[in-house]
Scaffold this active site. Structure first.
Site, PDB file in Angstrom:
ATOM      1  N   CYS A   4      45.579  26.382  60.119  1.00  0.00           N
ATOM      2  CA  CYS A   4      45.644  28.832  60.103  1.00  0.00           C
ATOM      3  C   CYS A   4      44.696  28.587  61.168  1.00  0.00           C
ATOM      4  O   CYS A   4      45.168  29.954  61.615  1.00  0.00           O
ATOM      5  CB  CYS A   4      45.449  29.017  59.480  1.00  0.00           C
ATOM      6  SG  CYS A   4      46.865  28.316  57.984  1.00  0.00           S
ATOM      7  N   HIS A  26      43.014  36.098  61.200  1.00  0.00           N
ATOM      8  CA  HIS A  26      43.757  35.772  60.123  1.00  0.00           C
ATOM      9  C   HIS A  26      44.648  36.212  59.544  1.00  0.00           C
ATOM     10  O   HIS A  26      43.589  36.481  58.709  1.00  0.00           O
ATOM     11  CB  HIS A  26      43.294  33.642  60.067  1.00  0.00           C
ATOM     12  CG  HIS A  26      44.596  33.205  59.603  1.00  0.00           C
ATOM     13  ND1 HIS A  26      46.405  33.348  59.538  1.00  0.00           N
ATOM     14  CD2 HIS A  26      44.380  32.362  58.133  1.00  0.00           C
ATOM     15  CE1 HIS A  26      46.539  32.320  58.713  1.00  0.00           C
ATOM     16  NE2 HIS A  26      46.035  31.950  57.643  1.00  0.00           N
ATOM     17  N   ASN A  64      50.984  34.345  55.070  1.00  0.00           N
ATOM     18  CA  ASN A  64      50.057  33.741  55.621  1.00  0.00           C
ATOM     19  C   ASN A  64      51.327  32.843  56.596  1.00  0.00           C
ATOM     20  O   ASN A  64      51.943  32.239  56.296  1.00  0.00           O
ATOM     21  CB  ASN A  64      49.707  32.821  54.915  1.00  0.00           C
ATOM     22  CG  ASN A  64      48.678  31.824  55.506  1.00  0.00           C
ATOM     23  OD1 ASN A  64      48.498  31.691  56.938  1.00  0.00           O
ATOM     24  ND2 ASN A  64      47.338  31.610  54.999  1.00  0.00           N
TER      25      ASN A  64
HETATM   26  N1  ACO Z   1      51.916  33.802  39.921  1.00  0.00           N
HETATM   27  C1  ACO Z   1      51.441  33.914  38.429  1.00  0.00           C
HETATM   28  N2  ACO Z   1      50.357  33.035  37.719  1.00  0.00           N
HETATM   29  C2  ACO Z   1      49.966  31.933  38.815  1.00  0.00           C
HETATM   30  C3  ACO Z   1      50.115  32.676  40.612  1.00  0.00           C
HETATM   31  C4  ACO Z   1      51.781  33.107  40.474  1.00  0.00           C
HETATM   32  N3  ACO Z   1      51.947  32.762  41.689  1.00  0.00           N
HETATM   33  N4  ACO Z   1      49.998  30.883  41.258  1.00  0.00           N
HETATM   34  C5  ACO Z   1      48.514  30.448  40.559  1.00  0.00           C
HETATM   35  N5  ACO Z   1      48.345  31.536  39.283  1.00  0.00           N
HETATM   36  C6  ACO Z   1      48.357  31.021  37.999  1.00  0.00           C
HETATM   37  C7  ACO Z   1      47.372  30.214  37.980  1.00  0.00           C
HETATM   38  O1  ACO Z   1      48.323  28.736  37.140  1.00  0.00           O
HETATM   39  C8  ACO Z   1      46.205  30.371  37.075  1.00  0.00           C
HETATM   40  O2  ACO Z   1      46.536  30.171  35.449  1.00  0.00           O
HETATM   41  P1  ACO Z   1      46.006  29.414  35.117  1.00  0.00           P
HETATM   42  O3  ACO Z   1      44.561  29.884  34.381  1.00  0.00           O
HETATM   43  O4  ACO Z   1      46.340  29.306  33.491  1.00  0.00           O
HETATM   44  O5  ACO Z   1      45.936  28.007  35.198  1.00  0.00           O
HETATM   45  C9  ACO Z   1      45.811  31.562  37.038  1.00  0.00           C
HETATM   46  O6  ACO Z   1      47.354  32.196  38.007  1.00  0.00           O
HETATM   47  C10 ACO Z   1      44.645  31.771  37.972  1.00  0.00           C
HETATM   48  O7  ACO Z   1      44.749  30.913  39.142  1.00  0.00           O
HETATM   49  P2  ACO Z   1      43.258  31.663  39.908  1.00  0.00           P
HETATM   50  O8  ACO Z   1      43.588  29.814  41.378  1.00  0.00           O
HETATM   51  O9  ACO Z   1      42.276  31.827  39.337  1.00  0.00           O
HETATM   52  O10 ACO Z   1      44.101  32.929  41.052  1.00  0.00           O
HETATM   53  P3  ACO Z   1      43.212  33.239  42.224  1.00  0.00           P
HETATM   54  O11 ACO Z   1      42.731  34.279  41.521  1.00  0.00           O
HETATM   55  O12 ACO Z   1      42.154  32.617  42.625  1.00  0.00           O
HETATM   56  O13 ACO Z   1      43.872  33.333  43.181  1.00  0.00           O
HETATM   57  C11 ACO Z   1      44.805  32.320  45.247  1.00  0.00           C
HETATM   58  C12 ACO Z   1      44.501  32.048  43.886  1.00  0.00           C
HETATM   59  C13 ACO Z   1      45.147  33.650  45.091  1.00  0.00           C
HETATM   60  C14 ACO Z   1      45.705  31.324  45.097  1.00  0.00           C
HETATM   61  C15 ACO Z   1      43.788  32.657  45.754  1.00  0.00           C
HETATM   62  O14 ACO Z   1      42.758  31.314  45.180  1.00  0.00           O
HETATM   63  C16 ACO Z   1      43.026  32.350  47.118  1.00  0.00           C
HETATM   64  O15 ACO Z   1      43.646  33.356  47.907  1.00  0.00           O
HETATM   65  N6  ACO Z   1      42.723  31.207  47.865  1.00  0.00           N
HETATM   66  C17 ACO Z   1      42.894  30.770  49.722  1.00  0.00           C
HETATM   67  C18 ACO Z   1      44.656  30.050  49.060  1.00  0.00           C
HETATM   68  C19 ACO Z   1      44.759  30.233  51.053  1.00  0.00           C
HETATM   69  O16 ACO Z   1      44.095  31.558  51.725  1.00  0.00           O
HETATM   70  N7  ACO Z   1      45.188  29.800  51.815  1.00  0.00           N
HETATM   71  C20 ACO Z   1      45.918  30.033  52.543  1.00  0.00           C
HETATM   72  C21 ACO Z   1      44.692  28.419  53.531  1.00  0.00           C
HETATM   73  S1  ACO Z   1      43.601  28.310  54.005  1.00  0.00           S
HETATM   74  C22 ACO Z   1      42.930  30.538  54.787  1.00  0.00           C
HETATM   75  O17 ACO Z   1      44.278  30.584  56.077  1.00  0.00           O
HETATM   76  C23 ACO Z   1      42.363  30.894  54.627  1.00  0.00           C
END
Ligand code: ACO
Length: 323
Positions: free
Chosen positions: A110, A249, A279
């Site tokens: 990214c 980004h 993204n």
């Molecule tokens: N729908 C419903 N539930 C979901 C989904 C979904 N699409 N995805 C995950 N969950 C669940 C998980 O399984 C978890 O369930 P559990 O508690 O029963 O295990 C629950 O939701 C909570 O998961 P968390 O990981 O705590 O959720 P969080 O609030 O952290 O959000 C997210 C997750 C959106 C992925 C966040 O961590 C994030 O955005 N991280 C950055 C990732 C990113 O941007 N990556 C791209 C590349 S890096 C960059 O560009 C910066």
């Protein structure tokens, strides 16, 4: 060094959050509140990334008032090139019909567009006059659509920019005042996808998809993006108030809100389109810059613009632009 013009291409298929809830235990509400994303574009089987690159490149050339023959090099930042060889950049060069010039891909996930800019700064200082920089990623090729934690986050797209040594005639244009990129390899396991090399004995069927530790990435992204912004402002004696626009980004609205609050630049100054495209990895910044250009830039006002990116590697960076 200047951005002379931008172009973009988004594939035609639009996937809304609700489309996922038919396939997976997820919902529009979860995706929207956790990420800010409402929909994303996905390439149909007959929509290749090369064709997307050519359309975006032609847009950037048109906006710059240039012909392909004026290009001195082509760099493509991509994690999803269709072939291990030849490079996507060479394929783009062939389609654009440029004379023999350097063409190569680079991979910084990214952060790829800012890494490309960093490399091109050296090429322009070395004498090249016009370089085409593309950020091109079709993550739909490497997403596991049974993994709700990754497949809802990404979209496909291409963005392009012509980077010129001399101040361009075309308006709007932006001076690239500085660019800084960094990496921390020990965090490589937080977001990865293995190449599916045919002679490796392991079963790569699962590893060839994107794997992600979302929570840890979120935390690191906020920290590193904020540090990069602060370091860039300090290096140029600027205060947060001096920044008119941040073009980041586009990964997650909550990451951007946390960065905005940490560095003291209001969210209203952040350019976001992730609600429409998700993204798009290396393509997100040049797609955003194309939309800014389509709206006339900053109405001809002299203003500081900050661009920020963070991604797999861990890689991150910042660029300081002046309109
Ligand atoms: N729908 C419903 N539930 C979901 C989904 C979904 N699409 N995805 C995950 N969950 C669940 C998980 O399984 C978890 O369930 P559990 O508690 O029963 O295990 C629950 O939701 C909570 O998961 P968390 O990981 O705590 O959720 P969080 O609030 O952290 O959000 C997210 C997750 C959106 C992925 C966040 O961590 C994030 O955005 N991280 C950055 C990732 C990113 O941007 N990556 C791209 C590349 S890096 C960059 O560009 C910066």
């Amino acid at each position: 060094m200047f951005f002379a013009g931008f172009g973009k291409h988004l594939p035609s298929l639009e996937l809304h959050n609700d489309d996922f809830s038919y396939l997976l235990p997820t919902s529009d509400e979860w995706i929207r509140t956790r990420t800010g994303i409402r929909s994303r574009r996905v390439a149909a089987p007959d929509e290749g990334i090369l064709e997307g690159c050519v359309i975006a490149a032609q847009g950037a050339l048109r906006a710059s008032g240039m012909k392909p023959g004026t290009l001195d090099a082509i760099v493509v930042a991509t994690t999803t090139a269709p072939f291990a060889m030849p490079s996507l950049a060479c394929l783009v060069a062939g389609k654009l019909g440029v004379p023999p010039i350097p063409a190569f891909d680079l991979t910084a996930a990214c952060s790829g567009f800012l890494y490309g800019l960093y490399v091109i700064r050296g090429m322009v200082t070395g004498g090249l006059k016009n370089v085409l920089l593309l950020g091109a990623d079709y993550f739909s090729w490497i997403l596991d659509y049974a993994d709700r934690s990754t497949c809802v986050l990404f979209g496909d797209g291409v963005g392009a920019a012509v980077v010129s040594q001399a101040r361009p005639h075309a308006k709007p244009h932006f001076e690239v005042v500085d660019v800084c990129v960094k990496s921390e390899g020990e965090h490589g396991g937080l977001l990865y996808c293995k190449h599916a090399y045919p002679n490796l004995s392991d079963d790569l069927s699962k590893d060839a998809f994107v794997h992600m530790n979302g929570q840890e990435l979120f935390r690191l992204a906020v920290t590193r993006l904020s540090e990069a912004a602060q370091d860039m402002l300090n290096a140029h004696g600027l205060e947060p108030d001096d920044v008119r626009l941040v073009v980041p980004h586009q990964a997650n609205l909550r990451i951007l809100e946390a960065v905005a609050s940490k560095i003291g630049i209001p969210m209203e100054s952040f350019w976001t389109n992730l609600e429409r495209y998700g993204n798009t990895s290396a393509a997100s910044i040049p797609i955003a810059m194309t939309e800014l250009q389509e709206q006339g830039g900053l109405e001809g006002q002299a203003a500081w613009v900050l661009s920020l990116a963070c991604g797999s590697g861990l890689t991150w960076g910042a660029a300081l632009l002046r309109s």
